[in-house]
Design a protein around this motif. Sequence first.
Motif, PDB file in Angstrom:
ATOM      1  N   UNK A   1       0.836  -1.207   0.000  1.00 33.40           N
ATOM      2  CA  UNK A   1       0.000   0.000   0.000  1.00 33.40           C
ATOM      3  C   UNK A   1       0.875   1.263   0.000  1.00 33.40           C
ATOM      4  N   UNK A   2       1.998   1.205   0.731  1.00 32.09           N
ATOM      5  CA  UNK A   2       2.887   2.368   0.778  1.00 32.09           C
ATOM      6  C   UNK A   2       3.556   2.618  -0.568  1.00 32.09           C
ATOM      7  N   UNK A   3       3.746   1.555  -1.344  1.00 28.10           N
ATOM      8  CA  UNK A   3       4.514   1.656  -2.588  1.00 28.10           C
ATOM      9  C   UNK A   3       3.690   1.928  -3.827  1.00 28.10           C
ATOM     10  N   UNK A   4       2.386   1.670  -3.743  1.00 28.34           N
ATOM     11  CA  UNK A   4       1.572   1.620  -4.958  1.00 28.34           C
ATOM     12  C   UNK A   4       1.496   2.975  -5.673  1.00 28.34           C
ATOM     13  N   UNK A   5       1.715   4.058  -4.932  1.00 28.33           N
ATOM     14  CA  UNK A   5       1.679   5.385  -5.545  1.00 28.33           C
ATOM     15  C   UNK A   5       3.049   5.813  -6.084  1.00 28.33           C
ATOM     16  N   UNK A   6       4.020   4.897  -6.072  1.00 28.38           N
ATOM     17  CA  UNK A   6       5.400   5.240  -6.452  1.00 28.38           C
ATOM     18  C   UNK A   6       5.905   6.461  -5.693  1.00 28.38           C
ATOM     19  N   UNK A   7       5.903   6.430  -4.363  1.00 25.98           N
ATOM     20  CA  UNK A   7       6.306   7.613  -3.600  1.00 25.98           C
ATOM     21  C   UNK A   7       7.794   7.883  -3.725  1.00 25.98           C
TER      22      UNK A   7
END
Length: 231
Positions: A154-160
């Motif tokens: 979930x933390x990675x899915x937005x390509x932060x």
Amino acid sequence: MIVIKDLVKTYRTEEVETTALNSLSLEVQKGEFVSIMGASGCGKSTLLNIIGLLDAPNSGSYQFDGEEVAKYTEKERSGLRKANIGFVFQNFNLIDELNVYENVELPLIYNKVPSKERKERVKLILERIGIAHRAKHFPLQLSGGQQQRVAVARALVTNPKLILADEPTGNLDSKSGNEVMELLTELHQSGATIIMVTHSSYDAQFSSRVVTLKDGEIISEHSNENKMDIL
Ligand code: ADP
Ligand code: ADP
């Protein structure tokens, strides 16, 4: 990526004022994996919350990716946060009523990503994190280690640009904790910038630099030259 200078954060309760960050300065380069350590109450969460744009300092300067954000309003911080920062928490913070797929999709909905693209990105990230076979499971049907992997997805899915992890192994047994640390190490090796608060000097060995706080100040820093890649 992060340039913090003379950051001060105080909390005022009825009678007392607590200085949580006492003129703290810190730089984090793109691609670093930094651990923040120190005794309970030394200011780790306060620092992570400010870095993560959840809270603002009283004074000092904070440049996030070249942008001065220390005086940003809650609304300005929130916009920048949703687009650029992924969080992993000690207690996973998954929504129990949503399945794995839906939990991971949520930040993309917040970021107004169209549904077709959401589907592709969630699928890809679940495969990358090795949890695709659990897409339809609900958080409470998963082990702690699996739940934390979902939280990382979930933390990675937005390509932060930045991943912040607050005691990511704190609620895990050592085997699951190791798996999560291996996952963070893999992300670091593929270029992610990660800042992690941890009590565990074992976990800190996975990072490239360890920063230790005391009473709201940095008292020591060392880089891990013999970083553990695979255990
Ligand atoms: P750590 O994460 O290292 O345990 P914190 O950043 O949570 O440290 O806290 C630093 C100091 O600020 C502590 O003295 C703590 O009691 C105080 N503090 C943290 N949050 C608040 C708050 N919301 N209100 C008042 N004092 C706070
Ligand atoms: P894996 O083999 O994928 O690492 P685990 O060994 O942690 O998974 O768990 C084995 C199976 O038991 C998984 O299908 C998982 O969803 C299920 N499981 C684990 N913990 C719980 C739990 N507390 N409640 C319900 N099911 C669970």
